[in-house]
Design a protein around this motif. Sequence first.
Motif, PDB file in Angstrom:
ATOM      1  N   VAL A   1       0.831  -1.201   0.000  1.00 20.37           N
ATOM      2  CA  VAL A   1       0.000   0.000   0.000  1.00 20.37           C
ATOM      3  C   VAL A   1       0.870   1.257   0.000  1.00 20.37           C
ATOM      4  O   VAL A   1       1.805   1.369   0.791  1.00 20.37           O
ATOM      5  N   GLY A   2       0.546   2.167  -0.900  1.00 24.45           N
ATOM      6  CA  GLY A   2       1.217   3.464  -0.897  1.00 24.45           C
ATOM      7  C   GLY A   2       0.500   4.403   0.050  1.00 24.45           C
ATOM      8  O   GLY A   2      -0.727   4.388   0.130  1.00 24.45           O
ATOM      9  N   CYS A   3       1.246   5.200   0.795  1.00 25.92           N
ATOM     10  CA  CYS A   3       0.632   6.157   1.717  1.00 25.92           C
ATOM     11  C   CYS A   3       1.245   7.528   1.516  1.00 25.92           C
ATOM     12  O   CYS A   3       2.453   7.642   1.263  1.00 25.92           O
ATOM     13  N   ARG A   4       0.400   8.554   1.662  1.00 25.61           N
ATOM     14  CA  ARG A   4       0.942   9.907   1.702  1.00 25.61           C
ATOM     15  C   ARG A   4       1.107  10.292   3.161  1.00 25.61           C
ATOM     16  O   ARG A   4       0.208  10.067   3.964  1.00 25.61           O
ATOM     17  N   THR A   5       2.261  10.839   3.489  1.00 24.32           N
ATOM     18  CA  THR A   5       2.560  11.080   4.898  1.00 24.32           C
ATOM     19  C   THR A   5       3.210  12.442   5.103  1.00 24.32           C
ATOM     20  O   THR A   5       3.668  13.067   4.157  1.00 24.32           O
ATOM     21  N   GLY A   6       3.257  12.854   6.357  1.00 22.60           N
ATOM     22  CA  GLY A   6       4.000  14.052   6.721  1.00 22.60           C
ATOM     23  C   GLY A   6       5.381  13.641   7.186  1.00 22.60           C
ATOM     24  O   GLY A   6       5.523  12.855   8.119  1.00 22.60           O
ATOM     25  N   ALA A   7       6.407  14.158   6.511  1.00 23.41           N
ATOM     26  CA  ALA A   7       7.773  13.721   6.794  1.00 23.41           C
ATOM     27  C   ALA A   7       8.185  14.042   8.229  1.00 23.41           C
ATOM     28  O   ALA A   7       9.023  13.353   8.803  1.00 23.41           O
ATOM     29  N   TYR A   8       7.569  15.067   8.809  1.00 26.89           N
ATOM     30  CA  TYR A   8       8.005  15.504  10.140  1.00 26.89           C
ATOM     31  C   TYR A   8       7.875  14.393  11.172  1.00 26.89           C
ATOM     32  O   TYR A   8       8.662  14.308  12.104  1.00 26.89           O
ATOM     33  N   TRP A   9       6.898  13.524  11.014  1.00 29.73           N
ATOM     34  CA  TRP A   9       6.613  12.543  12.060  1.00 29.73           C
ATOM     35  C   TRP A   9       7.245  11.185  11.792  1.00 29.73           C
ATOM     36  O   TRP A   9       7.021  10.245  12.541  1.00 29.73           O
ATOM     37  N   LEU A  10       7.987  11.036  10.712  1.00 31.62           N
ATOM     38  CA  LEU A  10       8.604   9.738  10.427  1.00 31.62           C
ATOM     39  C   LEU A  10       9.902   9.613  11.211  1.00 31.62           C
ATOM     40  O   LEU A  10      10.842  10.382  11.002  1.00 31.62           O
ATOM     41  N   PRO A  11       9.963   8.634  12.134  1.00 27.92           N
ATOM     42  CA  PRO A  11      11.087   8.578  13.070  1.00 27.92           C
ATOM     43  C   PRO A  11      12.427   8.288  12.395  1.00 27.92           C
ATOM     44  O   PRO A  11      13.472   8.641  12.928  1.00 27.92           O
ATOM     45  N   TYR A  12      12.398   7.647  11.217  1.00 27.89           N
ATOM     46  CA  TYR A  12      13.669   7.294  10.590  1.00 27.89           C
ATOM     47  C   TYR A  12      14.248   8.450   9.782  1.00 27.89           C
ATOM     48  O   TYR A  12      15.354   8.358   9.263  1.00 27.89           O
ATOM     49  N   PHE A  13      13.505   9.549   9.643  1.00 28.11           N
ATOM     50  CA  PHE A  13      14.059  10.721   8.957  1.00 28.11           C
ATOM     51  C   PHE A  13      15.148  11.346   9.821  1.00 28.11           C
ATOM     52  O   PHE A  13      14.945  11.537  11.010  1.00 28.11           O
ATOM     53  N   PRO A  14      16.317  11.662   9.251  1.00 27.11           N
ATOM     54  CA  PRO A  14      17.343  12.347  10.041  1.00 27.11           C
ATOM     55  C   PRO A  14      16.780  13.678  10.543  1.00 27.11           C
ATOM     56  O   PRO A  14      16.002  14.328   9.839  1.00 27.11           O
ATOM     57  N   SER A  15      17.180  14.082  11.752  1.00 31.68           N
ATOM     58  CA  SER A  15      16.559  15.265  12.352  1.00 31.68           C
ATOM     59  C   SER A  15      16.731  16.506  11.476  1.00 31.68           C
ATOM     60  O   SER A  15      15.862  17.364  11.439  1.00 31.68           O
ATOM     61  N   ALA A  16      17.825  16.585  10.738  1.00 31.24           N
ATOM     62  CA  ALA A  16      18.054  17.780   9.919  1.00 31.24           C
ATOM     63  C   ALA A  16      17.105  17.870   8.730  1.00 31.24           C
ATOM     64  O   ALA A  16      17.021  18.904   8.071  1.00 31.24           O
ATOM     65  N   TYR A  17      16.380  16.778   8.438  1.00 31.56           N
ATOM     66  CA  TYR A  17      15.424  16.811   7.326  1.00 31.56           C
ATOM     67  C   TYR A  17      13.985  16.868   7.804  1.00 31.56           C
ATOM     68  O   TYR A  17      13.060  16.763   7.015  1.00 31.56           O
ATOM     69  N   ARG A  18      13.816  16.988   9.124  1.00 29.66           N
ATOM     70  CA  ARG A  18      12.444  16.923   9.624  1.00 29.66           C
ATOM     71  C   ARG A  18      11.770  18.286   9.610  1.00 29.66           C
ATOM     72  O   ARG A  18      11.779  19.025  10.572  1.00 29.66           O
ATOM     73  N   PHE A  19      11.190  18.604   8.462  1.00 28.93           N
ATOM     74  CA  PHE A  19      10.376  19.803   8.321  1.00 28.93           C
ATOM     75  C   PHE A  19       8.919  19.358   8.172  1.00 28.93           C
ATOM     76  O   PHE A  19       8.658  18.204   7.846  1.00 28.93           O
ATOM     77  N   HIS A  20       7.998  20.282   8.384  1.00 31.06           N
ATOM     78  CA  HIS A  20       6.588  19.950   8.162  1.00 31.06           C
ATOM     79  C   HIS A  20       6.333  19.920   6.658  1.00 31.06           C
ATOM     80  O   HIS A  20       6.080  20.941   6.036  1.00 31.06           O
ATOM     81  N   PHE A  21       6.458  18.753   6.098  1.00 30.61           N
ATOM     82  CA  PHE A  21       6.317  18.591   4.653  1.00 30.61           C
ATOM     83  C   PHE A  21       5.339  17.441   4.443  1.00 30.61           C
ATOM     84  O   PHE A  21       5.625  16.297   4.797  1.00 30.61           O
ATOM     85  N   ASN A  22       4.145  17.758   3.922  1.00 32.41           N
ATOM     86  CA  ASN A  22       3.062  16.775   3.925  1.00 32.41           C
ATOM     87  C   ASN A  22       2.878  16.038   2.609  1.00 32.41           C
ATOM     88  O   ASN A  22       1.818  15.518   2.333  1.00 32.41           O
ATOM     89  N   MET A  23       3.884  16.005   1.777  1.00 37.78           N
ATOM     90  CA  MET A  23       3.685  15.372   0.477  1.00 37.78           C
ATOM     91  C   MET A  23       4.634  14.209   0.265  1.00 37.78           C
ATOM     92  O   MET A  23       5.051  13.937  -0.837  1.00 37.78           O
ATOM     93  N   HIS A  24       4.994  13.538   1.354  1.00 40.71           N
ATOM     94  CA  HIS A  24       5.954  12.455   1.217  1.00 40.71           C
ATOM     95  C   HIS A  24       5.228  11.126   1.000  1.00 40.71           C
ATOM     96  O   HIS A  24       4.329  10.781   1.745  1.00 40.71           O
ATOM     97  N   ASN A  25       5.640  10.397  -0.040  1.00 38.29           N
ATOM     98  CA  ASN A  25       5.023   9.112  -0.359  1.00 38.29           C
ATOM     99  C   ASN A  25       5.930   7.958   0.037  1.00 38.29           C
ATOM    100  O   ASN A  25       7.154   8.058  -0.089  1.00 38.29           O
ATOM    101  N   LEU A  26       5.329   6.888   0.481  1.00 36.47           N
ATOM    102  CA  LEU A  26       6.090   5.688   0.822  1.00 36.47           C
ATOM    103  C   LEU A  26       5.191   4.467   0.636  1.00 36.47           C
ATOM    104  O   LEU A  26       3.980   4.592   0.473  1.00 36.47           O
TER     105      LEU A  26
END
Lengths: 146, 339
Positions: free
Chosen positions: B103-128
Amino acid sequence: MKISEVPQERGIMPQDLHEVCYAVDEGGNYVLVPSAGWDPKNVANHQAWEIIQAQVADVLGDIYAGRLSPLAFHMAVNQMNIPLLSKYVRMNRWRVKRHLKPDVFKRLKSDRLKQYAEVFGITVEQLLKVPPDLTHGVKEIFNPCR
Amino acid sequence: MQIDFKHRLSAHCESGVSSNLLFHYGVDISEAMAFGIGAGLFFGYLPFIRINQLPLTTFRCEVGGILKGLTRKLGVKMHFEKFRNPQKAMAALDRSLESGTPVGCRTGAYWLPYFPSAYRFHFNMHNLVVYGKEGDDYLISDPVFPETQRCSQEDLVKSRFAQGALAPKGTMYYLTHVPKDIDLREPIYKGIQTVCRRMLKIPGPIIGVRGIRFLAGQVEKWPRKLGKRKASLYLGQLVRMQEELGTGGAGFRFMYAAFLQEAAGILNQNRLLDLSAKMTQAGDLWRSFAVIGARTCKDRATESDSSGAMADILRDCARKESEIYQELLAVVKMRRHGQ
């Protein structure tokens, strides 16, 4: 961009990660090439973080002066403003705004505090605390690029 | 529970997810090809939309547009769903995983724990892609990370229901029908045509090639209009939009050049090879703009790094790209006349 031109300038990217760029090999064919980062990007990202850090420093100054509650600090660290935070905690904007006043915040019931703590992913004790001083600069307190 | 899903690293999340999902169903399509057929290339300078109080510049089409364009053109059927209730959204995800569907999901990158902290902005168009569940953890194929990732239920809920601009609202999608034999030729022509029309023919000054020229004029004016400090912030934001994690370099121009090259092979059209090389040159121009932009931000600009020089580079980009799109349209038209 040729393969040899793919930048490997590690800045904000952690050691164990890389991204991929599209670049051409000697035969002119496109291939995917790993990249560790690029200075112009690093500069732009650092700049974005500096804006947020400056906001955090401003807010801390206001908290020490008794003009804002600790909630403002956690809001700034999480890059939120009142409209965004109010959506996350499902409260009206004016209510969140009121909770930014130190006197109001002090009297908040524990379930309200819990609501905020959950959004920020911290405990209620952490929510009530802010870093004690700014003498070592805001980068010591909040620096995601480390 | 885990679906046998092949994780392939790509430069951009949405085209990577599209290509990986199709690959799961036996359609071997590269990221660049998915991006090209999905008509992802775009330009828009939208000063009335603000991100962190700075104007938005976009180098790609609207979120979800690549996936929609691609599936529609290939005759692939996709189920697409939004939710109000987080519990229902997670239950629907679990059901699909149970039945063996990634399943593909659209997510907010800010809340994904595996994102490095320097990339954690409120960006709501991340697909995974979610391809399994183990205990409370979801197994995630995030196309911009080299390895597969894990994410707790709690974090994934937060991420799928991130708030703010373009909130994902639990958006999820999966493929329901993939045709047996897919002929890429017609979809490629259509994809090219869509991009060219958008870049050349959308009225108004801020979209497409005209948008690039408009931006050039703005870049020239910024130092006078906004002062040095604010102009530097505007520039920094522009460089980030152009180069940040996910564009494959030069605001998707290199990825599109890779697509044109691949298309040349499939269609047997040597003209596309020349145009691919030209697009690479346009991309190199964009990169040189970013170099000067970053130097200006850092206050290390040399004598020749004036805003006028930057505007001239952008005008060069516009001229070059405009030629490319016109020639691409000619290629598409020739095909229509059966030559």
